[in-house]
Design a protein around this motif. Structure first.
Motif, PDB file in Angstrom:
ATOM      1  N   VAL A  19       0.850  -1.182   0.000  1.00 28.77           N
ATOM      2  CA  VAL A  19       0.000   0.000   0.000  1.00 28.77           C
ATOM      3  C   VAL A  19       0.892   1.239   0.000  1.00 28.77           C
ATOM      4  N   GLN A  20       0.561   2.173  -0.885  1.00 26.84           N
ATOM      5  CA  GLN A  20       1.248   3.454  -0.967  1.00 26.84           C
ATOM      6  C   GLN A  20       0.233   4.543  -0.656  1.00 26.84           C
ATOM      7  N   SER A  21       0.573   5.474   0.229  1.00 26.95           N
ATOM      8  CA  SER A  21      -0.388   6.497   0.629  1.00 26.95           C
ATOM      9  C   SER A  21       0.314   7.820   0.865  1.00 26.95           C
ATOM     10  N   ASP A  22      -0.485   8.872   0.889  1.00 26.32           N
ATOM     11  CA  ASP A  22       0.021  10.209   1.164  1.00 26.32           C
ATOM     12  C   ASP A  22      -1.136  11.041   1.700  1.00 26.32           C
ATOM     13  N   ILE A  23      -0.830  12.240   2.187  1.00 25.22           N
ATOM     14  CA  ILE A  23      -1.840  13.143   2.714  1.00 25.22           C
ATOM     15  C   ILE A  23      -1.771  14.467   1.961  1.00 25.22           C
ATOM     16  N   SER A  24      -2.879  15.208   1.996  1.00 27.91           N
ATOM     17  CA  SER A  24      -2.991  16.412   1.173  1.00 27.91           C
ATOM     18  C   SER A  24      -2.150  17.565   1.681  1.00 27.91           C
ATOM     19  N   THR A  25      -1.747  17.549   2.925  1.00 31.96           N
ATOM     20  CA  THR A  25      -0.929  18.632   3.469  1.00 31.96           C
ATOM     21  C   THR A  25       0.022  18.069   4.507  1.00 31.96           C
ATOM     22  N   ARG A  26       1.178  18.705   4.615  1.00 30.38           N
ATOM     23  CA  ARG A  26       2.183  18.265   5.590  1.00 30.38           C
ATOM     24  C   ARG A  26       2.275  19.196   6.792  1.00 30.38           C
ATOM     25  N   GLU A  27       1.668  20.379   6.703  1.00 28.21           N
ATOM     26  CA  GLU A  27       1.754  21.336   7.791  1.00 28.21           C
ATOM     27  C   GLU A  27       0.473  22.148   7.857  1.00 28.21           C
ATOM     28  N   ILE A  28      -0.049  22.327   9.068  1.00 33.89           N
ATOM     29  CA  ILE A  28      -1.255  23.113   9.306  1.00 33.89           C
ATOM     30  C   ILE A  28      -0.904  24.208  10.295  1.00 33.89           C
ATOM     31  N   ALA A  29      -1.128  25.458   9.895  1.00 34.92           N
ATOM     32  CA  ALA A  29      -0.836  26.612  10.743  1.00 34.92           C
ATOM     33  C   ALA A  29      -2.143  27.129  11.339  1.00 34.92           C
ATOM     34  N   ILE A  30      -2.197  27.195  12.665  1.00 36.35           N
ATOM     35  CA  ILE A  30      -3.379  27.685  13.372  1.00 36.35           C
ATOM     36  C   ILE A  30      -3.211  29.168  13.638  1.00 36.35           C
ATOM     37  N   GLN A  31      -4.094  29.971  13.040  1.00 36.67           N
ATOM     38  CA  GLN A  31      -4.108  31.409  13.257  1.00 36.67           C
ATOM     39  C   GLN A  31      -5.440  31.819  13.860  1.00 36.67           C
ATOM     40  N   SER A  32      -5.644  33.131  13.991  1.00 45.27           N
ATOM     41  CA  SER A  32      -6.854  33.615  14.653  1.00 45.27           C
ATOM     42  C   SER A  32      -8.121  33.271  13.880  1.00 45.27           C
ATOM     43  N   ASN A  33      -8.006  33.081  12.573  1.00 43.75           N
ATOM     44  CA  ASN A  33      -9.179  32.763  11.760  1.00 43.75           C
ATOM     45  C   ASN A  33      -9.341  31.266  11.496  1.00 43.75           C
ATOM     46  N   PHE A  34      -8.636  30.436  12.254  1.00 40.88           N
ATOM     47  CA  PHE A  34      -8.715  28.985  12.048  1.00 40.88           C
ATOM     48  C   PHE A  34     -10.046  28.453  12.570  1.00 40.88           C
ATOM     49  N   THR A  35     -10.771  27.753  11.710  1.00 41.84           N
ATOM     50  CA  THR A  35     -12.075  27.186  12.083  1.00 41.84           C
ATOM     51  C   THR A  35     -12.127  25.678  11.872  1.00 41.84           C
ATOM     52  N   GLY A  36     -10.971  25.049  11.767  1.00 35.97           N
ATOM     53  CA  GLY A  36     -10.936  23.621  11.468  1.00 35.97           C
ATOM     54  C   GLY A  36     -10.541  23.395  10.025  1.00 35.97           C
ATOM     55  N   ILE A  37     -10.152  22.174   9.719  1.00 34.40           N
ATOM     56  CA  ILE A  37      -9.705  21.855   8.366  1.00 34.40           C
ATOM     57  C   ILE A  37      -9.920  20.378   8.093  1.00 34.40           C
ATOM     58  N   GLU A  38     -10.123  20.044   6.835  1.00 30.37           N
ATOM     59  CA  GLU A  38     -10.218  18.646   6.409  1.00 30.37           C
ATOM     60  C   GLU A  38      -8.948  18.262   5.677  1.00 30.37           C
ATOM     61  N   ILE A  39      -8.399  17.112   6.032  1.00 36.58           N
ATOM     62  CA  ILE A  39      -7.236  16.603   5.318  1.00 36.58           C
ATOM     63  C   ILE A  39      -7.655  15.370   4.521  1.00 36.58           C
ATOM     64  N   LEU A  40      -7.030  15.215   3.376  1.00 38.49           N
ATOM     65  CA  LEU A  40      -7.334  14.091   2.485  1.00 38.49           C
ATOM     66  C   LEU A  40      -6.231  13.050   2.570  1.00 38.49           C
ATOM     67  N   ILE A  41      -6.617  11.804   2.800  1.00 38.36           N
ATOM     68  CA  ILE A  41      -5.697  10.670   2.772  1.00 38.36           C
ATOM     69  C   ILE A  41      -6.007   9.859   1.525  1.00 38.36           C
ATOM     70  N   PHE A  42      -5.016   9.629   0.685  1.00 38.11           N
ATOM     71  CA  PHE A  42      -5.244   8.917  -0.567  1.00 38.11           C
ATOM     72  C   PHE A  42      -4.094   7.946  -0.818  1.00 38.11           C
ATOM     73  N   GLY A  43      -4.345   6.970  -1.670  1.00 37.46           N
ATOM     74  CA  GLY A  43      -3.296   6.001  -1.952  1.00 37.46           C
ATOM     75  C   GLY A  43      -3.749   4.954  -2.944  1.00 37.46           C
ATOM     76  N   SER A  44      -2.907   3.954  -3.112  1.00 37.47           N
ATOM     77  CA  SER A  44      -3.186   2.868  -4.058  1.00 37.47           C
ATOM     78  C   SER A  44      -2.545   1.584  -3.556  1.00 37.47           C
TER      79      SER A  44
END
Length: 271
Positions: free
Chosen positions: A42-67
Motif C-alpha cells: 500500500v502506498q499512501s500520502d496526505i494532502s498537506t504536511r503542515e497546518i498553521a493555526i491562526q486567529s481565523n482557524f475554524t478547522g480543516i479537512e485533510i485528504l488521505i489517498f493512496g493505491s
C-alpha cells in the motif's frame, strides 16, 4: 541416428515456427503464482504536511489517498482487500475527575490519571473493524477506541471502565476522537481515499497517519506519513510567552488590564 518420433517432433516444431507472423515471439507461459505469496503493498500520502493555526482557524479537512501496488483484485474469489487509516495526535497525560454533589454543591471527587492519551485520534475503514480483523489483531495495532492503550490498565474494574468511557465520550463530543467504519472509499480496483476533519480545538504537535492494508483478516502492508500542526502569528507568540516565560506573560496581562481600565475611566469620566 534420430528415431522416427524425434523426427516427427522436430518437423512439427519447424512447421509451427514457419507459420508465425514476422517479428512475433513465441508465447511464454505466465509464471504460476501460488496462493498467499502475492506481494501487495500500500502506498499512501496526505494532502498537506503542515497546518498553521491562526486567529481565523475554524478547522480543516485533510485528504488521505493512496493505491495498492501489485493488486490481484481481478481474482475476488481468493479474498478481498480492506484499508484502515489511523490518524493519531501527540499523546499527553490526562487527569480525569468525577464530580460529586456535597451539600448541594458540585465538587471534585475521585480522580484517575491516564499517562498517554492521544490529543487527537481518528480511525477510518472500508467496513466495520470487527469484520476486517480479529479482536487480537486490532488490539495489537491499537485500532479502534475500545482498543486504545491510555497508559492505565482498566479491564475488569467497573469504576475504571466508567472513567475510561467518560473520557472517550467527552473527547468524542469535542470531535477529538472519531470513528468511521465507512470513511475509506475505493476508486476503481486499487485507488482509495478518505477525509478526516480536524476541529478548531485540535492540539498542536506532530501527527502520524498509518494506513493498513488487510487481506483475509491479516495485515499485508502498512504505509506511514506525518503532518505538523503549529500555531502561527500572534497566537504563536502568546503561546510561547505563556509556557516559556510565564512571569512576563502574567505581567503583560496585568499591564493590559490596567491600561484598559484607565482607558475606560478617561472615556466615561464625568467632569
Amino acid at each position: 541416428m534420430m528415431n522416427t518420433a524425434a523426427i516427427l517432433r522436430l518437423t512439427a516444431l519447424l512447421l509451427a515456427l514457419s507459420c508465425m507472423p514476422a517479428g512475433a515471439q513465441p508465447a511464454v507461459p505466465a509464471p504460476e503464482v501460488k496462493p498467499g505469496t502475492s506481494q501487495e503493498t500500500v502506498q499512501s500520502d496526505i494532502s498537506t504536511r503542515e497546518i498553521a493555526i491562526q486567529s481565523n482557524f475554524t478547522g480543516i479537512e485533510i485528504l488521505i489517498f493512496g493505491s495498492i501496488d501489485f493488486s490481484d483484485s481481478r481474482t475476488p474469489g481468493e479474498g478481498r482487500y480492506d484499508v484502515i487509516s489511523v490518524v493519531r495526535g501527540p499523546a499527553e497525560p490526562i487527569v480525569l475527575r468525577k464530580k460529586e454533589r456535597v451539600a448541594g454543591i458540585w465538587v471534585n471527587g475521585p480522580a484517575k490519571t491516564y499517562g498517554s492519551v492521544p490529543g487527537f485520534y481518528a480511525v477510518l475503514s472500508t467496513r466495520p473493524f470487527r469484520a476486517i480483523a480479529s479482536d487480537a489483531t486490532l488490539k495489537k495495532l491499537g485500532i479502534g477506541l475500545s482498543d486504545l492503550d491510555f497508559g492505565r490498565y482498566t479491564m475488569g474494574d467497573p469504576e475504571e471502565q466508567s472513567f475510561r468511557s467518560a473520557m472517550v465520550r467527552l473527547r468524542e463530543e469535542k470531535n477529538l476522537f472519531q470513528e468511521d467504519d465507512d470513511g475509506v472509499r475505493f476508486i476503481g480496483r486499487s485507488l482509495f481515499r478518505a477525509t478526516v476533519a480536524l476541529p478548531v480545538n485540535v492540539p498542536t504537535g506532530r501527527y502520524t497517519v498509518d494506513v493498513y492494508l488487510f487481506r483475509d483478516g491479516e495485515v499485508v502492508s502498512k504505509s506511514q506519513g506525518s503532518l505538523e500542526v503549529t500555531k502561527a502569528g500572534i497566537e504563536a507568540f502568546l503561546y510561547q510567552l505563556a509556557f516559556l516565560h510565564p512571569f512576563l506573560y502574567g505581567l503583560l496581562g496585568v499591564i493590559i488590564a490596567v491600561l484598559a481600565g484607565l482607558a475606560g475611566w478617561f472615556a466615561f469620566r464625568r467632569d
